[in-house]
Design a protein around this motif. Structure first.
Motif, PDB file in Angstrom:
ATOM      1  N   LEU A 132      -9.920  26.865  22.477  1.00 39.40           N
ATOM      2  CA  LEU A 132     -10.970  28.055  22.869  1.00 39.40           C
ATOM      3  C   LEU A 132     -12.395  27.799  22.286  1.00 39.40           C
ATOM      4  CD1 LEU A 132     -11.694  30.837  24.003  1.00 39.40           C
ATOM      5  CD2 LEU A 132     -10.828  31.785  21.815  1.00 39.40           C
ATOM      6  N   PHE A 133     -12.665  27.417  20.940  1.00 41.79           N
ATOM      7  CA  PHE A 133     -13.949  27.374  20.568  1.00 41.79           C
ATOM      8  C   PHE A 133     -14.725  25.965  20.987  1.00 41.79           C
ATOM      9  CE2 PHE A 133     -12.684  30.714  18.051  1.00 41.79           C
ATOM     10  CZ  PHE A 133     -13.698  31.637  18.044  1.00 41.79           C
ATOM     11  N   ALA A 147     -19.546  28.391  16.469  1.00 43.52           N
ATOM     12  CA  ALA A 147     -18.234  28.114  16.861  1.00 43.52           C
ATOM     13  C   ALA A 147     -17.499  27.423  15.874  1.00 43.52           C
ATOM     14  CB  ALA A 147     -18.222  27.009  18.141  1.00 43.52           C
ATOM     15  N   TYR A 148     -18.183  26.374  14.927  1.00 40.70           N
ATOM     16  CA  TYR A 148     -17.494  25.894  13.866  1.00 40.70           C
ATOM     17  C   TYR A 148     -17.487  26.883  12.654  1.00 40.70           C
ATOM     18  CZ  TYR A 148     -17.338  21.297  15.938  1.00 40.70           C
ATOM     19  OH  TYR A 148     -16.937  20.119  16.775  1.00 40.70           O
ATOM     20  N   ALA A 210     -21.013  22.889   1.535  1.00 40.81           N
ATOM     21  CA  ALA A 210     -20.493  21.535   1.886  1.00 40.81           C
ATOM     22  C   ALA A 210     -20.821  21.104   3.462  1.00 40.81           C
ATOM     23  CB  ALA A 210     -18.828  21.521   1.731  1.00 40.81           C
ATOM     24  N   MET A 211     -20.908  22.006   4.285  1.00 41.20           N
ATOM     25  CA  MET A 211     -21.168  21.460   5.385  1.00 41.20           C
ATOM     26  C   MET A 211     -22.538  20.960   5.738  1.00 41.20           C
ATOM     27  SD  MET A 211     -19.288  24.570   7.871  1.00 41.20           S
ATOM     28  CE  MET A 211     -19.542  24.174   9.369  1.00 41.20           C
TER      29      MET A 211
ATOM     30  N   ILE B  10     -24.074  32.965   8.944  1.00 44.06           N
ATOM     31  CA  ILE B  10     -23.261  33.145   9.904  1.00 44.06           C
ATOM     32  C   ILE B  10     -21.585  32.982   9.052  1.00 44.06           C
ATOM     33  CG2 ILE B  10     -22.377  31.960  12.130  1.00 44.06           C
ATOM     34  CD1 ILE B  10     -25.269  31.392  12.530  1.00 44.06           C
ATOM     35  N   LEU B  11     -21.476  31.865   8.586  1.00 47.36           N
ATOM     36  CA  LEU B  11     -20.077  31.770   8.128  1.00 47.36           C
ATOM     37  C   LEU B  11     -19.684  33.013   7.453  1.00 47.36           C
ATOM     38  CD1 LEU B  11     -18.093  29.450   8.218  1.00 47.36           C
ATOM     39  CD2 LEU B  11     -18.817  28.556   5.884  1.00 47.36           C
ATOM     40  N   VAL B  12     -20.247  33.299   6.128  1.00 49.89           N
ATOM     41  CA  VAL B  12     -20.129  34.630   5.269  1.00 49.89           C
ATOM     42  C   VAL B  12     -19.870  35.767   6.240  1.00 49.89           C
ATOM     43  CG1 VAL B  12     -20.923  36.062   3.509  1.00 49.89           C
ATOM     44  CG2 VAL B  12     -21.159  33.571   3.440  1.00 49.89           C
TER      45      VAL B  12
END
Lengths: 266, 193
Positions: A132-133, A147-148, A210-211, B10-12
């Motif tokens: 989906l993503f 998305a990620y 980390a990303m 965004i991740l948080v």
């Protein structure tokens, strides 16, 4: 942990996920404009038919899914049936006032909720979140950082569950006793939610760092591990609804079950 | 300082949203059980559905976070197979948007209990607006509709306002909010001392 509930793959699984989402949203908006209970009932049958035949689930799980859904149908319909406006009284007792109009309106509202549920469950059961993503990024051009991030978030669910267990065991082994009543409820909530939330936020922050450290960037021409494309199944999906919903409409106009064409109160 | 949301934000936000997405799944049977009691008792627990927006805003304190959190929590519930289905996306979007508008109105400068309570009430208004079309609640008897609106608004203020505020207060004590909040004016002043 796998994030899908796939038992057996059917043609529904092979539809382009973004396309499936858009079609389902269109169907959803369509339902909002149906005020005729006869059309709603046939519409419901079309959705139920798809769920029973093509969701690829074993019969046992289908029944397990349907039990809470039926309960939800009742809790959605009852308030409107009991307390809705209407003129032709069937039954009255204290505050409860059931009329012909409110009864059919209640059933209509319940059916509508059932259709939303059906569409949502068909989508959830036949779509892999990863695909989906990837599809949202490739077909709908959703920025990759959204998305990620969402996918990374989904991947943290098993860790959250494990952590929940750890906290539970830790309290058990220390013999923590919870008080009863509202105060006790709040205490329990606080004891679980604070460590869970704070650890999750810390973990999310570390993942993001980390990303970025590994040069996660938003270039225009990024490549994807999974290429999501279109197929004949997409056309089949549209044709299924086009043909069966037209038939549903035709049948409900030609051979209505009830003489009611609009459940709204005039 | 760059404007807009960074990857970390965004991740948080999404992780907070997913936590509440799971909470929503646990809340669903409770809510349905209350619904079985009748007289809109279930509405007293309705405020839980808007909490992702206010908690995310209180933690991250940036524009767009409330809308993103509420929408993500709704999408998460949908992916996890909530019995409410596709309507969640519309509810999530409207509720997040209305909460976001309240935060926009205070220019994202206030983080007190009053503002989050207002945001909760705004989300309740958004959900009622959609119920008007979806559930024909305008066709309920007047006293019954008033009861429903009253209960839902009260629960929104108690859960998304008061409860969310104290939840984040307790989180602040753990120090975790310092990781994700933008540096405030006091932080810069502290450097000058």
């Amino acid at each position: 942990m796998q994030f899908d509930f796939i038992h057996k793959e059917t043609w529904l699984h092979k539809i382009n996920p973004s396309f499936k989402l858009i079609v389902i949203l269109v169907l959803f908006i369509m339902v909002l404009f149906i005020h005729n209970i006869n059309i709603m009932m046939n519409y419901m049958v079309v959705i139920l038919f798809m769920f029973l035949l093509f969701s690829g689930q074993p019969a046992k799980r289908v029944i397990l899914i349907l039990i809470p859904v039926l309960f939800m149908f009742i809790t959605t319909a009852i308030p409107m049936i009991f307390f809705g406006k209407g003129d032709t009284t069937w039954f009255g007792w204290g505050l409860i006032h059931i009329t012909e109009e409110s009864f059919f309106r209640g059933i209509h509202v319940g059916l509508r909720a059932l259709i939303f549920t059906g569409l949502g469950i068909i989508f959830a059961l036949t779509t892999r979140p990863v695909f989906l993503f990837y599809s949202l990024m490739q077909q709908l051009k959703i920025p990759s950082k959204y998305a990620y991030s969402f996918l990374a978030g989904l991947r943290l669910i098993p860790i959250m569950i494990e952590e929940f267990q750890t906290i539970r065991y830790a309290m058990k082994v220390r013999g923590v006793q919870h008080k009863r009543g509202m105060k006790g409820f709040y205490e329990v909530l606080r004891k679980y939610s604070i460590p869970m939330l704070s650890q999750s936020i810390r973990r999310a922050h570390r993942v993001a760092v980390a990303m970025e450290a590994k040069r996660f960037s938003q270039v225009k021409n990024r490549t994807y591990y999974y290429k999501i494309t279109f197929s004949w199944n997409d056309i089949m999906f549209v044709l299924y609804f086009l043909i069966l919903l037209s038939a549903a409409y035709f049948i409900s106009v030609q051979y209505p079950y009830f003489a009611i064409t609009d459940v709204r109160y005039k | 300082m760059s404007k807009g949301l960074k990857l970390t934000d965004i991740l948080v936000t999404f992780v907070i949203a997913i936590v509440f997405g799971i909470v929503y799944q646990l809340w669903t049977p409770f809510y349905e059980f209350l619904g079985g009691l009748g007289l809109h008792i279930d509405q007293l627990s309705y405020g839980m559905w808007f909490i992702a927006a206010t908690v995310a805003y209180l933690i991250i304190r940036k524009p767009g976070v409330a809308l993103l959190a509420e929408l993500a929590a709704a999408s998460g519930s949908l992916i996890l197979g909530s019995p409410y289905g596709v309507e969640l996306l519309i509810y999530g979007f409207l509720q997040g948007l209305f909460a976001e508008l309240v935060f926009f109105a205070v220019r994202y400068k206030r983080y007190d209990i009053l503002v989050v309570s207002l945001a909760g009430a705004a989300s309740a208004a958004a959900s009622l607006l959609f119920d008007w079309y979806k559930g024909y609640i305008g066709d309920l008897e007047a006293w019954n509709l008033a009861l429903m609106i009253g209960f839902r608004t009260i629960s929104a203020i108690v859960i998304c306002g008061v409860f969310a505020y104290f939840l984040v207060k307790a989180l602040e004590a753990t120090g975790v909010t310092n990781l994700v909040r933008p540096a405030s004016k006091e932080d810069y002043d502290a450097l000058d001392k």
